[in-house]
Design an enzyme around this catalytic site. Structure first.
Site, PDB file in Angstrom:
ATOM      1  CB  CYS A 194      27.797 -34.186-153.767  1.00  0.00           C
ATOM      2  SG  CYS A 194      27.818 -33.331-152.235  1.00  0.00           S
ATOM      3  CD  GLU A 210      29.483 -36.140-158.805  1.00  0.00           C
ATOM      4  OE1 GLU A 210      30.206 -35.384-159.467  1.00  0.00           O
ATOM      5  OE2 GLU A 210      29.849 -36.703-157.781  1.00  0.00           O
TER       6      GLU A 210
HETATM    7  N1  SAH Z   1      22.369 -28.062-151.855  1.00  0.00           N
HETATM    8  C1  SAH Z   1      21.871 -29.018-150.915  1.00  0.00           C
HETATM    9  C2  SAH Z   1      22.232 -30.457-151.260  1.00  0.00           C
HETATM   10  C3  SAH Z   1      23.659 -30.667-151.481  1.00  0.00           C
HETATM   11  S1  SAH Z   1      24.736 -31.801-150.879  1.00  0.00           S
HETATM   12  C4  SAH Z   1      22.349 -28.670-149.522  1.00  0.00           C
HETATM   13  O1  SAH Z   1      23.155 -27.771-149.374  1.00  0.00           O
HETATM   14  O2  SAH Z   1      21.875 -29.277-148.558  1.00  0.00           O
HETATM   15  C5  SAH Z   1      24.273 -32.753-149.586  1.00  0.00           C
HETATM   16  C6  SAH Z   1      25.073 -32.508-148.296  1.00  0.00           C
HETATM   17  O3  SAH Z   1      26.484 -32.740-148.430  1.00  0.00           O
HETATM   18  C7  SAH Z   1      24.930 -31.078-147.784  1.00  0.00           C
HETATM   19  O4  SAH Z   1      24.691 -31.136-146.411  1.00  0.00           O
HETATM   20  C8  SAH Z   1      26.296 -30.496-148.066  1.00  0.00           C
HETATM   21  O5  SAH Z   1      26.550 -29.391-147.240  1.00  0.00           O
HETATM   22  C9  SAH Z   1      27.191 -31.686-147.806  1.00  0.00           C
HETATM   23  N2  SAH Z   1      28.526 -31.621-148.416  1.00  0.00           N
HETATM   24  C10 SAH Z   1      28.895 -31.067-149.583  1.00  0.00           C
HETATM   25  N3  SAH Z   1      30.211 -31.227-149.796  1.00  0.00           N
HETATM   26  C11 SAH Z   1      30.676 -31.911-148.740  1.00  0.00           C
HETATM   27  C12 SAH Z   1      31.960 -32.383-148.377  1.00  0.00           C
HETATM   28  N4  SAH Z   1      33.023 -32.183-149.150  1.00  0.00           N
HETATM   29  N5  SAH Z   1      32.087 -33.061-147.214  1.00  0.00           N
HETATM   30  C13 SAH Z   1      31.011 -33.288-146.422  1.00  0.00           C
HETATM   31  N6  SAH Z   1      29.780 -32.867-146.707  1.00  0.00           N
HETATM   32  C14 SAH Z   1      29.605 -32.172-147.844  1.00  0.00           C
END
Ligand code: SAH
Length: 352
Positions: free
Chosen positions: A335, A89
């Site tokens: 995400c 996505e």
């Molecule tokens: N793997 C990478 C990129 C992923 S997602 C990383 O960990 O940084 C991008 C951001 O969204 C990351 O900071 C992740 O921790 C955050 N994230 C993922 N799921 C989330 C959620 N349900 N609520 C808030 N932030 C979230």
């Protein structure tokens, strides 16, 4: 699965054209066409050459399967289908300074952060450089952009996957996306978010790709971080800060920390003070975001009031910080949630 032509650099395309015995100018024609988001089958190439290419390469490595558009703020969420049927996505958000696309780097993820939907089914596979780039080429074209006049201004590698767990493809993607003769983005308009894979962060600092490095911190002590992110068992916050300092030294770019506020875990005043102490004087910025609740995970988000209180403590203590507003609230999900909910409905349909 066939190969992905969007993986190739301009030089590799030229070598391919030559190996096929085609005239030299075909290389530019092919490369430009691809950078405009076109399919091989749409390009005005000699029929035999086109057939040869289509036999070996995917005509359309990324197909848009569905688009969900927000009526609130113009955000669009995309469900893409890869050539092997896997789904990923992406999101396109409209900001005053231009459209920002969030792209995925892996199908699923194996980092296991316990608030995140992308990691629910583990890692399925890495995306290739061309599959990462094609997400942008496809959306840019859909939005009426070209490589000269891009409709997608900024790109964030914050979709599904851990970019540094797919290091080589991500670096290749970054070089191709910023190649002047190609898609031509500025590296400064690209952000990469990592959960903090320290050796890769250090290696990346030496690549000469000064993008906006974002690290998902989510806690100010290793003990608390371990409760949210299994990767904290492998690398300490001190090691992460060290790698960030090295990145700054090499690139001159300040770095960003993501901090998702999770009720009862990391968002009291004491947590804010500890975070401020940890980051005091560092060339960094903190992006706060209220947890997007993922139903399988059971964690709760904070109230807006508590989020602003947390922000206030950071600011009072001299830390540059912003509370990010959540975009596209009416089309749901952080995400991984779109893909997860899609797979779930598909599975429950099968079960019926
Ligand atoms: N793997 C990478 C990129 C992923 S997602 C990383 O960990 O940084 C991008 C951001 O969204 C990351 O900071 C992740 O921790 C955050 N994230 C993922 N799921 C989330 C959620 N349900 N609520 C808030 N932030 C979230």
């Amino acid at each position: 699965m066939k190969k992905v032509l969007q993986d190739y650099t301009r030089e590799e395309i030229a070598a391919l054209v030559e190996a096929c015995g085609e005239k030299k100018y075909r290389a530019q024609q092919l490369y430009t066409g691809l950078m405009q988001g076109k399919k091989i089958s749409e390009l005005p190439l000699p029929a035999a050459f086109r057939e040869k290419l289509l036999f070996e390469y995917e005509d359309e490595p990324i197909k848009i399967r569905e688009i969900f558009s927000s009526r609130e703020d113009g955000t669009k969420k995309f469900l893409f289908e890869l050539a092997d049927g896997n789904l990923i996505e992406g999101v396109l958000m409209q900001y005053k300074y231009g459209a920002t696309q969030c792209v995925s780097t892996q199908v699923g993820c194996r980092m296991g952060c316990n608030f995140c939907a992308s990691t629910l089914g583990g890692l399925i596979r890495n995306l290739s450089a061309g599959e990462i780039l094609a997400q942008i080429l496809t959306v840019n074209r859909l939005q009426g952009g070209t490589s000269e006049k891009r409709a997608v201004k900024n790109v964030v590698l914050m979709g599904s996957g851990e970019p540094f767990d797919n290091y080589d493809a991500v670096v290749r993607f970054l070089r191709n996306a910023t190649a002047e003769e190609g898609f031509g983005m500025s590296i400064r308009n690209i952000s990469l978010s990592t959960c903090g894979l320290v050796p890769a962060m250090k290696r990346f600092a030496d690549e000469g790709l000064p993008l906006n490095l974002t690290v998902s911190l989510h806690a100010s002590s290793d003990g608390e971080r371990k409760r949210l992110m299994p990767v904290a068992r492998a690398y300490t916050i001190a090691q992460i800060l060290d790698a960030c300092a090295y990145y700054f030294e090499k690139t001159g770019r300040r770095y960003i920390f993501e901090y998702s506020l999770v009720a009862g875990e990391n968002c009291d005043e004491a947590h804010a003070l500890a975070l401020a102490r940890l980051l005091k004087g560092k060339p960094c910025h903190v992006n706060l975001i209220r947890l997007n609740e993922v139903k399988e995970r059971g964690l709760k988000t904070v109230t807006e009031k508590d989020a602003y209180r947390f922000l206030g403590v950071l600011e009072k203590n001299g830390i540059s910080a912003t509370l990010r507003r959540s975009m596209g609230g009416d089309i749901g999900g952080a995400c991984g949630q779109l893909r997860a909910s899609y797979l779930e409905t598909k599975e429950s349909k099968h079960a019926d």
